[in-house]
Design an enzyme around this catalytic site. Structure first.
Site, PDB file in Angstrom:
ATOM      1  N   VAL A 220       0.821  -1.227   0.000  1.00 57.69           N
ATOM      2  CA  VAL A 220       0.000   0.000   0.000  1.00 57.69           C
ATOM      3  C   VAL A 220       0.854   1.276   0.000  1.00 57.69           C
ATOM      4  O   VAL A 220       0.332   2.366  -0.230  1.00 57.69           O
ATOM      5  CB  VAL A 220      -1.009   0.041   1.176  1.00 57.69           C
TER       6      VAL A 220
ATOM      7  N   ASN B  21      -6.962  -1.243   6.179  1.00 55.26           N
ATOM      8  CA  ASN B  21      -6.461  -1.759   7.456  1.00 55.26           C
ATOM      9  C   ASN B  21      -4.938  -1.853   7.514  1.00 55.26           C
ATOM     10  O   ASN B  21      -4.351  -1.765   8.600  1.00 55.26           O
ATOM     11  CB  ASN B  21      -7.094  -3.150   7.672  1.00 55.26           C
TER      12      ASN B  21
ATOM     13  N   SER C 189      -6.247   4.833  15.774  1.00 56.88           N
ATOM     14  CA  SER C 189      -5.751   4.198  17.002  1.00 56.88           C
ATOM     15  C   SER C 189      -5.935   5.157  18.172  1.00 56.88           C
ATOM     16  O   SER C 189      -5.867   6.385  17.987  1.00 56.88           O
ATOM     17  CB  SER C 189      -4.259   3.866  16.869  1.00 56.88           C
TER      18      SER C 189
ATOM     19  N   TYR D 225       4.120   6.884  14.779  1.00 59.10           N
ATOM     20  CA  TYR D 225       2.916   6.052  14.640  1.00 59.10           C
ATOM     21  C   TYR D 225       1.683   6.849  15.071  1.00 59.10           C
ATOM     22  O   TYR D 225       0.662   6.865  14.383  1.00 59.10           O
ATOM     23  CB  TYR D 225       3.071   4.789  15.496  1.00 59.10           C
ATOM     24  N   ALA D 226       1.795   7.552  16.207  1.00 60.41           N
ATOM     25  CA  ALA D 226       0.668   8.354  16.714  1.00 60.41           C
ATOM     26  C   ALA D 226       0.277   9.424  15.709  1.00 60.41           C
ATOM     27  O   ALA D 226      -0.915   9.622  15.418  1.00 60.41           O
ATOM     28  CB  ALA D 226       1.043   8.995  18.049  1.00 60.41           C
ATOM     29  N   ALA D 227       1.279  10.102  15.145  1.00 62.46           N
ATOM     30  CA  ALA D 227       0.989  11.153  14.163  1.00 62.46           C
ATOM     31  C   ALA D 227       0.300  10.555  12.939  1.00 62.46           C
ATOM     32  O   ALA D 227      -0.647  11.137  12.391  1.00 62.46           O
ATOM     33  CB  ALA D 227       2.288  11.855  13.756  1.00 62.46           C
ATOM     34  N   SER D 228       0.749   9.367  12.525  1.00 58.90           N
ATOM     35  CA  SER D 228       0.143   8.741  11.340  1.00 58.90           C
ATOM     36  C   SER D 228      -1.314   8.372  11.612  1.00 58.90           C
ATOM     37  O   SER D 228      -2.171   8.488  10.738  1.00 58.90           O
ATOM     38  CB  SER D 228       0.947   7.506  10.900  1.00 58.90           C
ATOM     39  N   LYS D 229      -1.603   7.934  12.830  1.00 58.96           N
ATOM     40  CA  LYS D 229      -2.980   7.512  13.136  1.00 58.96           C
ATOM     41  C   LYS D 229      -3.900   8.709  13.377  1.00 58.96           C
ATOM     42  O   LYS D 229      -5.106   8.648  13.096  1.00 58.96           O
ATOM     43  CB  LYS D 229      -2.972   6.558  14.332  1.00 58.96           C
TER      44      LYS D 229
ATOM     45  N   ILE E 253      -4.805  -4.304  21.027  1.00 62.13           N
ATOM     46  CA  ILE E 253      -5.467  -5.531  20.580  1.00 62.13           C
ATOM     47  C   ILE E 253      -4.391  -6.595  20.402  1.00 62.13           C
ATOM     48  O   ILE E 253      -3.321  -6.314  19.843  1.00 62.13           O
ATOM     49  CB  ILE E 253      -6.177  -5.281  19.218  1.00 62.13           C
TER      50      ILE E 253
HETATM   51  P1  NAD Z   1      -0.730  -6.870  12.038  1.00 63.80           P
HETATM   52  O1  NAD Z   1       0.704  -6.467  12.001  1.00 63.80           O
HETATM   53  O2  NAD Z   1      -1.123  -8.150  12.680  1.00 63.80           O
HETATM   54  O3  NAD Z   1      -1.330  -6.837  10.573  1.00 63.80           O
HETATM   55  C1  NAD Z   1      -1.062  -5.767   9.708  1.00 63.80           C
HETATM   56  C2  NAD Z   1      -1.372  -6.188   8.305  1.00 63.80           C
HETATM   57  O4  NAD Z   1      -0.977  -5.123   7.419  1.00 63.80           O
HETATM   58  C3  NAD Z   1      -0.585  -7.416   7.878  1.00 63.80           C
HETATM   59  O5  NAD Z   1      -1.426  -8.238   7.091  1.00 63.80           O
HETATM   60  C4  NAD Z   1       0.546  -6.837   7.066  1.00 63.80           C
HETATM   61  O6  NAD Z   1       1.064  -7.726   6.099  1.00 63.80           O
HETATM   62  C5  NAD Z   1      -0.153  -5.661   6.405  1.00 63.80           C
HETATM   63  N1  NAD Z   1       0.774  -4.657   5.907  1.00 63.80           N
HETATM   64  C6  NAD Z   1       1.738  -4.009   6.588  1.00 63.80           C
HETATM   65  N2  NAD Z   1       2.397  -3.183   5.763  1.00 63.80           N
HETATM   66  C7  NAD Z   1       1.832  -3.317   4.546  1.00 63.80           C
HETATM   67  C8  NAD Z   1       2.070  -2.742   3.280  1.00 63.80           C
HETATM   68  N3  NAD Z   1       3.046  -1.855   3.080  1.00 63.80           N
HETATM   69  N4  NAD Z   1       1.281  -3.102   2.244  1.00 63.80           N
HETATM   70  C9  NAD Z   1       0.307  -4.001   2.412  1.00 63.80           C
HETATM   71  N5  NAD Z   1       0.030  -4.590   3.584  1.00 63.80           N
HETATM   72  C10 NAD Z   1       0.797  -4.257   4.624  1.00 63.80           C
HETATM   73  O7  NAD Z   1      -1.481  -5.637  12.713  1.00 63.80           O
HETATM   74  P2  NAD Z   1      -2.938  -5.477  13.352  1.00 63.80           P
HETATM   75  O8  NAD Z   1      -2.769  -5.369  14.809  1.00 63.80           O
HETATM   76  O9  NAD Z   1      -3.885  -6.457  12.787  1.00 63.80           O
HETATM   77  O10 NAD Z   1      -3.261  -4.005  12.833  1.00 63.80           O
HETATM   78  C11 NAD Z   1      -4.140  -3.729  11.752  1.00 63.80           C
HETATM   79  C12 NAD Z   1      -4.391  -2.240  11.728  1.00 63.80           C
HETATM   80  O11 NAD Z   1      -4.961  -1.845  12.972  1.00 63.80           O
HETATM   81  C13 NAD Z   1      -3.133  -1.392  11.549  1.00 63.80           C
HETATM   82  O12 NAD Z   1      -3.429  -0.281  10.727  1.00 63.80           O
HETATM   83  C14 NAD Z   1      -2.820  -0.951  12.955  1.00 63.80           C
HETATM   84  O13 NAD Z   1      -2.088   0.247  12.984  1.00 63.80           O
HETATM   85  C15 NAD Z   1      -4.217  -0.786  13.522  1.00 63.80           C
HETATM   86  N6  NAD Z   1      -4.273  -0.847  14.985  1.00 63.80           N
HETATM   87  C16 NAD Z   1      -3.857  -1.953  15.657  1.00 63.80           C
HETATM   88  C17 NAD Z   1      -3.899  -1.959  17.039  1.00 63.80           C
HETATM   89  C18 NAD Z   1      -3.457  -3.139  17.859  1.00 63.80           C
HETATM   90  O14 NAD Z   1      -3.369  -2.991  19.096  1.00 63.80           O
HETATM   91  N7  NAD Z   1      -3.179  -4.285  17.286  1.00 63.80           N
HETATM   92  C19 NAD Z   1      -4.372  -0.832  17.726  1.00 63.80           C
HETATM   93  C20 NAD Z   1      -4.789   0.273  17.010  1.00 63.80           C
HETATM   94  C21 NAD Z   1      -4.737   0.255  15.628  1.00 63.80           C
END
Ligand code: NAD
Length: 251
Positions: A59, A85, A146, A159-163, A192
């Site tokens: 992405v 996502n 987030s 990360y915080a700024a991006s979210k 999570i």
């Molecule tokens: P994860 O690392 O388990 O999964 C992330 C997914 O994104 C993976 O499938 C990975 O391959 C894919 N990905 C990463 N970089 C990519 C790229 N350049 N192109 C295509 N795919 C890519 O993470 P998660 O915990 O399932 O998080 C999913 C989303 O939720 C993220 O955006 C994360 O920032 C957000 N989030 C997660 C949490 C948490 O506590 N887990 C909290 C808040 C927000």
């Protein structure tokens, strides 16, 4: 007929964690689901397990996101739901950050989400005949913000700024696309249990669990259920919102 029967959904980064749980939840609700992952073969294998389709996509490549969305609309007759996502979390105190780390996080988390909203917004705004025979225009986009983007966290400035940017993107895109029937919302999860957070020190995880009113961390399917709600007609008058899925986090 299930709630999302006849709808086509695209979930970026759907090979594991919240993305995979969401892909499963949308499939259970009747949607045809396409997931993307950086490795095309892995995305196809994972998708097969829940009865969906997999595509290779980084992405961070802005134009490739548009191409992937076009491919989905061509192969599946349109796009009704986008869950942008895919995201990365690279931790580091401000003094340690290198330009390349900052750019990578912004390229994946912000540019990747903008590209997906742009391409999906275009595809959803077009009137089309859906696979269940209905005439359809519009759709639902859900972004992954987030709690860190709201409250901030030491060692997670970028990360915080991006979210925070993702939350602002949801509010802004909702205003631009609302007139064409496209809703845009974000969820702001707390901590999570996924691969993303597996590397955090146990004391950080314990502290986060204690800070939630529910006294525990969340699971991916608990975020997926909220995303499914926002994607579906139950949320048809909800747009431009950033919904906390954080167990009642007390900052
Ligand atoms: P994860 O690392 O388990 O999964 C992330 C997914 O994104 C993976 O499938 C990975 O391959 C894919 N990905 C990463 N970089 C990519 C790229 N350049 N192109 C295509 N795919 C890519 O993470 P998660 O915990 O399932 O998080 C999913 C989303 O939720 C993220 O955006 C994360 O920032 C957000 N989030 C997660 C949490 C948490 O506590 N887990 C909290 C808040 C927000």
């Amino acid at each position: 007929m299930s709630e999302l029967t006849g709808r086509v959904a695209l979930v970026t980064g759907g090979t594991r964690g919240i993305g995979l749980a969401t892909a499963r939840a949308l499939t259970d609700a009747g949607a045809t689901v396409v997931i993307t992952g950086r490795d095309a073969a892995n995305a196809a294998t994972v998708a097969k397990e829940f009865g969906g389709y997999g595509l290779g996509l980084d992405v961070a490549d802005f134009d490739a996101v548009g191409t992937a969305v076009k491919r989905v609309t061509t192969e599946h007759g349109g796009l009704d739901i986008l869950v942008a996502n895919a995201g990365i979390m690279e931790n580091g105190l401000l003094g340690m950050l290198r330009g390349e780390d900052v750019r990578r996080t912004l390229d994946v988390n912000v540019s990747g989400a903008v590209a997906a909203v742009q391409a999906a917004g275009r595809a959803m705004a077009r009137r089309r005949k859906a696979s269940d025979g209905s005439e359809r225009r519009g759709g639902s986009i859900v972004l992954l913000a987030s709690v860190v983007g709201i409250y901030g966290a030491a060692g997670q400035s970028v990360y915080a700024a991006s979210k925070a940017a993702v939350a602002a993107l949801a509010r802004s895109a909702a205003r631009e696309l609302g007139g064409r029937g496209v809703r845009v919302n974000a969820v702001a999860p707390g901590v999570i249990r996924t691969d993303l957070t597996a590397g955090l020190p146990a004391e950080v995880l314990d502290k986060q669990a204690g800070a939630a009113a529910l006294g525990r961390l969340g699971d991916a399917d608990e975020v997926a259920d909220v995303i499914r709600f926002l994607a579906g007609d139950g949320a048809r008058y909800v747009t431009g919102q950033v919904l906390g899925v954080d167990g009642g986090l007390v900052a």
